[in-house]
Enzyme design. Sequence first.
Site, PDB file in Angstrom:
ATOM      1  N   ASP A 180       9.280   2.979  -0.022  1.00  0.00           N
ATOM      2  CA  ASP A 180       8.249   3.601   0.809  1.00  0.00           C
ATOM      3  C   ASP A 180       8.473   3.177   2.261  1.00  0.00           C
ATOM      4  OD1 ASP A 180       5.988   4.536   2.041  1.00  0.00           O
ATOM      5  OD2 ASP A 180       4.570   3.686   0.594  1.00  0.00           O
TER       6      ASP A 180
ATOM      7  N   LYS B  44       3.884   9.076   9.065  1.00  0.00           N
ATOM      8  CA  LYS B  44       3.618   8.467  10.375  1.00  0.00           C
ATOM      9  C   LYS B  44       4.584   8.935  11.477  1.00  0.00           C
ATOM     10  CE  LYS B  44       0.627   5.074   8.359  1.00  0.00           C
ATOM     11  NZ  LYS B  44       0.709   4.382   7.088  1.00  0.00           N
TER      12      LYS B  44
ATOM     13  N   TYR C  57       0.855  -1.192   0.000  1.00  0.00           N
ATOM     14  CA  TYR C  57       0.000   0.000   0.000  1.00  0.00           C
ATOM     15  C   TYR C  57       0.887   1.237   0.000  1.00  0.00           C
ATOM     16  CZ  TYR C  57      -3.433   3.482   1.577  1.00  0.00           C
ATOM     17  OH  TYR C  57      -4.236   4.580   1.682  1.00  0.00           O
TER      18      TYR C  57
END
Length: 431
Positions: free
Chosen positions: A234, A272, A139
Amino acid sequence: MSAWNDRARAILPGGVNSPVRAWNGVGGEPVPLVSASGAKVTDADGRAYVDLVGSWGPAILGHAFPSVIEAVREAAGRGLSFGATSPGEVELAERIRDRYAPARKVRLVSTGTEATMTALRLARGATGRDVIVKFAGCYHGHSDALLVAAGSGLATAGVPDSAGVPAGAAADTLVVPYGDADALRAVFAERGPGIAAVITEAAPANMGVVRPPVGFNALIAQLCTAHGSVFIVDEVLTGFRAGPSGWWGVERDEAIAAGQVPWEPDLVTFGKVIGGGLPVAALAGRADLMDYLAPVGPVYQAGTLSGNPVAVAAGIATLEALTPEVHARVASTADAVRVGASEALSAAGVTHSVGRAGTLFSVFLGLDAPPRDFAEVSGQDTAAYASMFHALHEAGVYLPPSAFEAWFVSAAHSRDDADAVVDAIAAWAQR
Ligand SMILES: *Cc1c(COP(=O)(O)O)cnc(C)c1O
Protein backbone atom coordinates in the site's frame (compact mmCIF):
# COMPACT_ATOMS: atom_id res chain seq x y z
CA MET A 1 -15.63 30.54 12.90
CA SER A 2 -17.50 28.94 15.81
CA ALA A 3 -20.70 29.77 13.92
CA TRP A 4 -19.47 27.50 11.13
CA ASN A 5 -18.61 24.79 13.66
CA ASP A 6 -22.10 25.04 15.17
CA ARG A 7 -23.73 24.74 11.76
CA ALA A 8 -21.35 21.91 10.82
CA ARG A 9 -22.11 19.94 14.00
CA ALA A 10 -25.84 20.38 13.46
CA ILE A 11 -25.78 18.84 9.99
CA LEU A 12 -22.59 16.71 9.71
CA PRO A 13 -21.95 13.92 12.26
CA GLY A 14 -19.24 15.35 14.51
CA GLY A 15 -19.11 18.41 12.26
CA VAL A 16 -16.87 16.64 9.77
CA ASN A 17 -16.83 14.37 6.75
CA SER A 18 -13.76 12.42 7.92
CA PRO A 19 -13.12 11.78 11.64
CA VAL A 20 -9.55 13.03 12.18
CA ARG A 21 -10.64 16.53 11.09
CA ALA A 22 -12.62 16.80 14.35
CA TRP A 23 -9.48 17.33 16.49
CA ASN A 24 -10.54 14.57 18.88
CA GLY A 25 -6.86 13.69 19.26
CA VAL A 26 -5.84 17.15 20.50
CA GLY A 27 -9.05 18.68 21.84
CA GLY A 28 -10.40 22.15 21.17
CA GLU A 29 -12.39 23.67 18.33
CA PRO A 30 -11.26 22.76 14.84
CA VAL A 31 -10.83 25.74 12.53
CA PRO A 32 -12.74 25.62 9.24
CA LEU A 33 -10.34 26.39 6.38
CA VAL A 34 -11.47 28.48 3.43
CA SER A 35 -8.45 28.63 1.14
CA ALA A 36 -4.94 27.32 0.61
CA SER A 37 -2.02 28.50 -1.45
CA GLY A 38 1.58 27.28 -1.54
CA ALA A 39 2.69 26.34 1.98
CA LYS A 40 -0.17 28.15 3.72
CA VAL A 41 -3.78 27.45 4.64
CA THR A 42 -6.18 30.23 5.67
CA ASP A 43 -9.05 29.88 8.14
CA ALA A 44 -12.53 31.39 8.15
CA ASP A 45 -11.25 34.39 10.16
CA GLY A 46 -8.57 35.13 7.59
CA ARG A 47 -5.63 33.80 9.66
CA ALA A 48 -2.91 32.04 7.68
CA TYR A 49 -0.89 29.08 8.96
CA VAL A 50 2.21 27.28 7.73
CA ASP A 51 0.58 23.97 6.82
CA LEU A 52 2.08 20.60 7.79
CA VAL A 53 -1.03 18.60 6.89
CA GLY A 54 -0.99 19.11 3.12
CA SER A 55 -4.48 17.67 2.77
CA TRP A 56 -3.01 14.53 4.44
CA GLY A 57 -0.54 13.95 1.63
CA PRO A 58 -1.73 15.07 -1.80
CA ALA A 59 -0.36 18.64 -1.67
CA ILE A 60 3.27 17.74 -2.36
CA LEU A 61 3.75 20.68 -4.76
CA GLY A 62 2.07 23.07 -2.33
CA HIS A 63 -1.56 24.13 -2.48
CA ALA A 64 -3.15 25.51 -5.66
CA PHE A 65 -0.04 24.88 -7.75
CA PRO A 66 -0.48 26.99 -10.92
CA SER A 67 0.00 24.28 -13.57
CA VAL A 68 -2.35 21.92 -11.71
CA ILE A 69 -5.06 24.56 -11.39
CA GLU A 70 -4.66 25.40 -15.08
CA ALA A 71 -4.92 21.71 -16.08
CA VAL A 72 -8.10 21.36 -14.01
CA ARG A 73 -9.67 24.47 -15.57
CA GLU A 74 -8.77 23.27 -19.02
CA ALA A 75 -10.13 19.75 -18.43
CA ALA A 76 -13.33 21.06 -16.85
CA GLY A 77 -13.94 23.12 -19.97
CA ARG A 78 -13.94 19.90 -22.01
CA GLY A 79 -16.62 18.28 -19.82
CA LEU A 80 -16.71 16.90 -16.30
CA SER A 81 -17.25 13.19 -16.96
CA PHE A 82 -17.76 11.00 -20.01
CA GLY A 83 -18.42 7.47 -18.78
CA ALA A 84 -15.98 6.20 -21.41
CA THR A 85 -12.20 5.86 -21.53
CA SER A 86 -10.48 9.17 -22.19
CA PRO A 87 -6.85 9.91 -23.11
CA GLY A 88 -5.94 11.36 -19.69
CA GLU A 89 -6.60 8.00 -18.00
CA VAL A 90 -4.13 6.28 -20.31
CA GLU A 91 -1.57 9.01 -19.80
CA LEU A 92 -1.82 9.01 -16.01
CA ALA A 93 -1.56 5.19 -15.89
CA GLU A 94 1.52 5.30 -18.15
CA ARG A 95 3.12 7.97 -15.97
CA ILE A 96 2.57 5.82 -12.88
CA ARG A 97 4.14 2.78 -14.58
CA ASP A 98 7.08 4.83 -15.87
CA ARG A 99 7.97 5.82 -12.30
CA TYR A 100 7.10 2.54 -10.63
CA ALA A 101 8.14 -0.49 -12.67
CA PRO A 102 6.08 -3.13 -10.78
CA ALA A 103 2.91 -1.22 -11.79
CA ARG A 104 2.72 -3.06 -15.10
CA LYS A 105 -1.03 -2.66 -15.48
CA VAL A 106 -3.13 -0.05 -13.73
CA ARG A 107 -6.79 0.42 -12.76
CA LEU A 108 -7.82 3.91 -11.70
CA VAL A 109 -10.35 4.31 -8.91
CA SER A 110 -11.42 7.29 -6.80
CA THR A 111 -10.15 6.62 -3.26
CA GLY A 112 -7.39 4.73 -1.51
CA THR A 113 -10.05 2.70 0.30
CA GLU A 114 -11.40 1.49 -3.04
CA ALA A 115 -7.90 0.63 -4.24
CA THR A 116 -6.99 -1.56 -1.27
CA MET A 117 -10.46 -3.12 -1.07
CA THR A 118 -10.18 -4.09 -4.73
CA ALA A 119 -6.64 -5.38 -4.26
CA LEU A 120 -7.94 -7.80 -1.60
CA ARG A 121 -10.78 -8.99 -3.80
CA LEU A 122 -8.37 -9.46 -6.67
CA ALA A 123 -5.90 -11.41 -4.53
CA ARG A 124 -8.70 -13.60 -3.22
CA GLY A 125 -10.18 -14.11 -6.66
CA ALA A 126 -6.84 -14.98 -8.22
CA THR A 127 -5.71 -17.37 -5.48
CA GLY A 128 -9.06 -18.90 -4.54
CA ARG A 129 -8.08 -18.29 -0.87
CA ASP A 130 -9.68 -16.13 1.82
CA VAL A 131 -7.11 -15.23 4.49
CA ILE A 132 -5.53 -11.78 4.56
CA VAL A 133 -2.55 -10.90 6.75
CA LYS A 134 -2.13 -7.28 7.85
CA PHE A 135 0.07 -5.53 10.40
CA ALA A 136 -1.09 -3.78 13.57
CA GLY A 137 -1.04 0.00 13.13
CA CYS A 138 -1.10 -0.07 9.32
CA TYR A 139 -4.11 1.75 7.86
CA HIS A 140 -5.47 0.72 4.48
CA GLY A 141 -8.74 2.66 4.30
CA HIS A 142 -12.07 1.75 5.87
CA SER A 143 -13.26 -1.38 4.07
CA ASP A 144 -14.57 -4.07 6.45
CA ALA A 145 -11.78 -6.62 6.14
CA LEU A 146 -9.08 -4.00 6.72
CA LEU A 147 -10.62 -2.07 9.60
CA VAL A 148 -8.78 -4.14 12.17
CA ALA A 149 -5.88 -2.76 14.27
CA ALA A 150 -5.76 0.09 11.79
CA GLY A 151 -3.74 2.94 13.33
CA SER A 152 -4.20 6.71 13.29
CA GLY A 153 -7.85 7.82 13.12
CA LEU A 154 -8.85 4.77 15.13
CA ALA A 155 -5.93 4.93 17.53
CA THR A 156 -6.69 8.58 18.11
CA ALA A 157 -10.30 7.81 18.84
CA GLY A 158 -9.21 4.97 21.10
CA VAL A 159 -11.37 2.59 19.08
CA PRO A 160 -9.58 -0.70 18.47
CA ASP A 161 -12.09 -1.69 15.82
CA SER A 162 -15.26 -0.33 14.23
CA ALA A 163 -18.85 -1.12 15.10
CA GLY A 164 -20.76 -2.38 12.12
CA VAL A 165 -18.06 -4.68 10.77
CA PRO A 166 -19.54 -8.19 10.72
CA ALA A 167 -17.43 -10.70 12.62
CA GLY A 168 -17.26 -12.73 9.42
CA ALA A 169 -15.74 -9.88 7.43
CA ALA A 170 -12.82 -9.57 9.82
CA ALA A 171 -12.53 -13.26 10.74
CA ASP A 172 -10.25 -13.95 7.77
CA THR A 173 -7.96 -11.02 8.61
CA LEU A 174 -4.92 -12.04 10.67
CA VAL A 175 -3.05 -9.25 12.43
CA VAL A 176 0.70 -9.47 13.04
CA PRO A 177 2.83 -6.91 14.98
CA TYR A 178 4.61 -4.68 12.47
CA GLY A 179 8.19 -5.69 11.74
CA ASP A 180 7.93 -9.02 13.59
CA ALA A 181 9.65 -11.47 11.21
CA ASP A 182 9.22 -14.46 13.53
CA ALA A 183 5.49 -13.86 13.96
CA LEU A 184 5.07 -13.52 10.20
CA ARG A 185 7.00 -16.76 9.56
CA ALA A 186 4.85 -18.51 12.16
CA VAL A 187 1.63 -17.33 10.49
CA PHE A 188 2.82 -18.69 7.16
CA ALA A 189 3.94 -21.96 8.75
CA GLU A 190 0.49 -22.43 10.22
CA ARG A 191 -1.84 -20.92 7.62
CA GLY A 192 0.30 -20.65 4.46
CA PRO A 193 -1.92 -22.61 2.04
CA GLY A 194 -4.92 -20.43 2.99
CA ILE A 195 -3.26 -17.03 2.76
CA ALA A 196 -4.52 -15.02 -0.22
CA ALA A 197 -2.43 -11.95 0.50
CA VAL A 198 -0.24 -10.01 2.86
CA ILE A 199 -0.94 -6.28 2.80
CA THR A 200 1.39 -3.71 4.34
CA GLU A 201 2.03 -0.02 4.11
CA ALA A 202 5.26 0.27 2.11
CA ALA A 203 6.53 2.21 5.10
CA PRO A 204 3.99 2.69 7.91
CA ALA A 205 2.93 6.34 8.16
CA ASN A 206 -0.54 6.11 9.69
CA MET A 207 0.70 5.46 13.24
CA GLY A 208 3.22 8.24 12.88
CA VAL A 209 6.16 7.27 10.67
CA VAL A 210 7.87 3.94 11.35
CA ARG A 211 10.79 2.94 9.17
CA PRO A 212 10.52 -0.68 8.04
CA PRO A 213 13.28 -2.85 9.54
CA VAL A 214 15.98 -3.64 6.98
CA GLY A 215 14.89 -6.64 4.91
CA PHE A 216 11.31 -6.76 6.23
CA ASN A 217 9.53 -5.97 2.96
CA ALA A 218 11.90 -8.37 1.16
CA LEU A 219 10.98 -11.09 3.68
CA ILE A 220 7.25 -10.56 3.05
CA ALA A 221 7.87 -10.79 -0.70
CA GLN A 222 9.86 -13.99 -0.26
CA LEU A 223 7.26 -15.66 1.98
CA CYS A 224 4.44 -14.69 -0.38
CA THR A 225 6.28 -16.12 -3.37
CA ALA A 226 7.09 -19.34 -1.50
CA HIS A 227 3.45 -19.85 -0.47
CA GLY A 228 1.67 -18.65 -3.61
CA SER A 229 0.23 -15.62 -1.78
CA VAL A 230 -0.10 -12.12 -3.23
CA PHE A 231 2.10 -9.36 -1.80
CA ILE A 232 0.11 -6.11 -1.73
CA VAL A 233 2.12 -2.99 -0.98
CA ASP A 234 0.00 0.00 0.00
CA GLU A 235 1.71 3.16 -1.28
CA VAL A 236 -1.41 5.35 -1.02
CA LEU A 237 0.49 7.64 1.33
CA THR A 238 4.14 6.90 0.47
CA GLY A 239 3.71 6.73 -3.33
CA PHE A 240 5.66 9.53 -5.07
CA ARG A 241 5.96 11.13 -1.60
CA ALA A 242 8.50 9.12 0.46
CA GLY A 243 10.72 9.27 -2.64
CA PRO A 244 10.35 9.82 -6.41
CA SER A 245 9.30 6.16 -6.87
CA GLY A 246 7.59 5.83 -3.53
CA TRP A 247 9.05 3.83 -0.66
CA TRP A 248 9.62 0.87 -2.98
CA GLY A 249 11.98 3.06 -5.00
CA VAL A 250 13.94 4.00 -1.88
CA GLU A 251 14.47 0.32 -0.99
CA ARG A 252 15.16 -0.59 -4.65
CA ASP A 253 17.97 1.98 -4.76
CA GLU A 254 19.38 0.72 -1.44
CA ALA A 255 19.29 -2.89 -2.68
CA ILE A 256 21.02 -2.03 -5.94
CA ALA A 257 23.69 -0.06 -4.08
CA ALA A 258 24.28 -3.12 -1.86
CA GLY A 259 24.52 -5.45 -4.87
CA GLN A 260 21.21 -7.15 -4.02
CA VAL A 261 18.15 -7.90 -6.13
CA PRO A 262 15.32 -5.53 -5.12
CA TRP A 263 12.02 -7.03 -3.95
CA GLU A 264 8.85 -6.31 -5.94
CA PRO A 265 5.21 -6.17 -4.90
CA ASP A 266 2.68 -8.28 -6.83
CA LEU A 267 0.08 -5.54 -6.41
CA VAL A 268 0.48 -1.93 -5.31
CA THR A 269 -2.05 0.74 -4.38
CA PHE A 270 -1.69 4.50 -4.87
CA GLY A 271 -3.78 7.53 -3.96
CA LYS A 272 -3.18 10.98 -2.46
CA VAL A 273 -0.29 12.41 -4.58
CA ILE A 274 -1.48 10.82 -7.85
CA GLY A 275 -4.64 12.95 -7.71
CA GLY A 276 -2.87 16.14 -6.67
CA GLY A 277 -5.88 17.03 -4.47
CA LEU A 278 -8.69 15.54 -6.56
CA PRO A 279 -10.11 12.04 -6.02
CA VAL A 280 -7.81 9.66 -7.90
CA ALA A 281 -6.37 6.41 -6.61
CA ALA A 282 -5.09 3.30 -8.35
CA LEU A 283 -4.52 -0.38 -8.07
CA ALA A 284 -1.64 -1.72 -10.16
CA GLY A 285 0.73 -4.61 -10.50
CA ARG A 286 1.55 -7.82 -12.32
CA ALA A 287 -0.23 -7.99 -15.66
CA ASP A 288 -1.39 -11.59 -15.14
CA LEU A 289 -2.98 -10.65 -11.82
CA MET A 290 -4.49 -7.38 -13.04
CA ASP A 291 -6.13 -9.28 -15.89
CA TYR A 292 -8.29 -11.10 -13.36
CA LEU A 293 -10.25 -7.82 -13.21
CA ALA A 294 -13.47 -7.50 -15.20
CA PRO A 295 -13.99 -7.17 -18.11
CA VAL A 296 -11.04 -9.50 -18.86
CA GLY A 297 -11.40 -11.72 -15.80
CA PRO A 298 -13.93 -12.80 -13.17
CA VAL A 299 -13.15 -10.26 -10.40
CA TYR A 300 -15.73 -7.49 -10.57
CA GLN A 301 -14.90 -3.85 -9.86
CA ALA A 302 -16.41 -0.69 -11.34
CA GLY A 303 -16.86 3.03 -10.79
CA THR A 304 -19.08 5.67 -12.41
CA LEU A 305 -16.46 8.36 -11.82
CA SER A 306 -13.33 6.15 -12.04
CA GLY A 307 -10.61 7.87 -14.05
CA ASN A 308 -12.61 11.10 -14.00
CA PRO A 309 -11.16 13.42 -16.67
CA VAL A 310 -10.81 16.47 -14.42
CA ALA A 311 -9.27 14.44 -11.60
CA VAL A 312 -6.77 12.67 -13.86
CA ALA A 313 -5.78 16.03 -15.36
CA ALA A 314 -4.81 17.16 -11.84
CA GLY A 315 -2.87 13.92 -11.38
CA ILE A 316 -0.98 14.23 -14.65
CA ALA A 317 -0.07 17.87 -13.98
CA THR A 318 1.08 16.96 -10.47
CA LEU A 319 3.34 14.11 -11.60
CA GLU A 320 4.65 16.24 -14.46
CA ALA A 321 5.69 19.01 -12.08
CA LEU A 322 7.11 16.50 -9.59
CA THR A 323 10.59 16.34 -11.11
CA PRO A 324 13.66 14.95 -9.31
CA GLU A 325 14.66 18.55 -8.48
CA VAL A 326 11.28 19.21 -6.89
CA HIS A 327 11.54 15.98 -4.92
CA ALA A 328 15.00 17.05 -3.74
CA ARG A 329 13.49 20.31 -2.48
CA VAL A 330 10.79 18.46 -0.56
CA ALA A 331 13.51 16.24 0.93
CA SER A 332 15.67 19.16 2.04
CA THR A 333 12.72 20.98 3.61
CA ALA A 334 11.70 17.79 5.39
CA ASP A 335 15.27 17.49 6.70
CA ALA A 336 15.27 21.12 7.87
CA VAL A 337 12.03 20.73 9.82
CA ARG A 338 12.87 17.25 11.15
CA VAL A 339 16.39 18.12 12.31
CA GLY A 340 15.47 21.62 13.53
CA ALA A 341 12.50 20.33 15.53
CA SER A 342 14.58 17.59 17.11
CA GLU A 343 17.39 20.01 18.03
CA ALA A 344 14.93 22.47 19.54
CA LEU A 345 13.33 19.74 21.64
CA SER A 346 16.72 18.37 22.74
CA ALA A 347 17.95 21.85 23.68
CA ALA A 348 14.98 22.19 26.02
CA GLY A 349 15.41 18.68 27.43
CA VAL A 350 12.14 17.36 25.96
CA THR A 351 12.26 13.57 25.55
CA HIS A 352 11.35 12.72 21.98
CA SER A 353 12.26 10.68 18.93
CA VAL A 354 11.73 11.15 15.22
CA GLY A 355 10.39 8.43 12.94
CA ARG A 356 11.55 8.76 9.36
CA ALA A 357 11.07 6.99 6.03
CA GLY A 358 12.53 8.94 3.11
CA THR A 359 10.97 12.41 3.09
CA LEU A 360 8.23 11.30 5.49
CA PHE A 361 8.70 11.90 9.20
CA SER A 362 6.88 12.48 12.46
CA VAL A 363 7.91 13.52 15.95
CA PHE A 364 7.05 11.26 18.91
CA LEU A 365 7.06 13.05 22.26
CA GLY A 366 7.94 11.02 25.33
CA LEU A 367 9.79 8.27 23.44
CA ASP A 368 13.58 8.21 23.53
CA ALA A 369 14.00 5.96 20.46
CA PRO A 370 12.06 5.73 17.19
CA PRO A 371 9.18 3.28 17.75
CA ARG A 372 9.27 0.04 15.77
CA ASP A 373 5.64 -1.03 16.00
CA PHE A 374 2.24 0.10 17.17
CA ALA A 375 2.79 -1.02 20.76
CA GLU A 376 5.85 1.22 21.01
CA VAL A 377 4.08 4.08 19.21
CA SER A 378 1.30 3.83 21.78
CA GLY A 379 3.77 4.74 24.53
CA GLN A 380 4.10 8.31 23.24
CA ASP A 381 2.89 11.28 25.27
CA THR A 382 -0.25 12.33 23.42
CA ALA A 383 -1.09 15.01 26.02
CA ALA A 384 2.26 16.68 25.35
CA TYR A 385 1.55 16.48 21.64
CA ALA A 386 -1.82 18.17 22.15
CA SER A 387 -0.10 20.95 24.10
CA MET A 388 2.49 21.41 21.33
CA PHE A 389 -0.23 21.32 18.67
CA HIS A 390 -2.18 24.16 20.31
CA ALA A 391 0.93 26.26 20.98
CA LEU A 392 1.98 25.93 17.34
CA HIS A 393 -1.53 26.73 16.20
CA GLU A 394 -1.40 29.97 18.20
CA ALA A 395 1.95 30.69 16.56
CA GLY A 396 0.54 30.19 13.05
CA VAL A 397 1.69 26.62 12.36
CA TYR A 398 -0.84 23.93 11.45
CA LEU A 399 0.41 20.53 12.67
CA PRO A 400 -1.59 17.35 12.07
CA PRO A 401 -4.30 17.30 14.79
CA SER A 402 -3.17 13.87 15.99
CA ALA A 403 0.07 12.43 17.37
CA PHE A 404 -0.37 9.42 15.08
CA GLU A 405 0.17 11.18 11.74
CA ALA A 406 3.07 12.10 9.48
CA TRP A 407 4.08 15.77 9.19
CA PHE A 408 3.71 16.75 5.55
CA VAL A 409 5.94 19.33 3.90
CA SER A 410 5.71 20.45 0.28
CA ALA A 411 7.94 21.86 -2.41
CA ALA A 412 6.35 25.26 -1.69
CA HIS A 413 7.65 25.40 1.89
CA SER A 414 10.48 27.96 2.01
CA ARG A 415 13.38 28.10 4.42
CA ASP A 416 11.40 30.79 6.27
CA ASP A 417 8.43 28.43 6.61
CA ALA A 418 10.71 25.71 8.02
CA ASP A 419 12.25 28.25 10.42
CA ALA A 420 8.78 29.36 11.55
CA VAL A 421 7.91 25.77 12.46
CA VAL A 422 11.20 25.19 14.29
CA ASP A 423 11.00 28.52 16.16
CA ALA A 424 7.46 27.74 17.31
CA ILE A 425 8.54 24.30 18.55
CA ALA A 426 11.51 25.86 20.38
CA ALA A 427 9.21 28.39 22.07
CA TRP A 428 6.81 25.63 23.14
CA ALA A 429 9.64 23.38 24.35
CA GLN A 430 11.09 26.17 26.56
CA ARG A 431 7.70 27.20 27.95
C1 LIG B 1 -5.04 7.47 3.15
C2 LIG B 1 -4.71 6.05 3.06
C3 LIG B 1 -5.64 5.09 2.57
C4 LIG B 1 -7.08 5.43 2.28
O1 LIG B 1 -7.20 6.35 1.25
P1 LIG B 1 -8.58 7.20 1.13
O2 LIG B 1 -8.41 7.94 -0.16
O3 LIG B 1 -8.62 8.07 2.34
O4 LIG B 1 -9.69 6.20 1.08
C5 LIG B 1 -5.22 3.79 2.39
N1 LIG B 1 -3.95 3.43 2.68
C6 LIG B 1 -3.04 4.30 3.17
C7 LIG B 1 -1.66 3.84 3.45
C8 LIG B 1 -3.41 5.63 3.38
O5 LIG B 1 -2.51 6.47 3.91
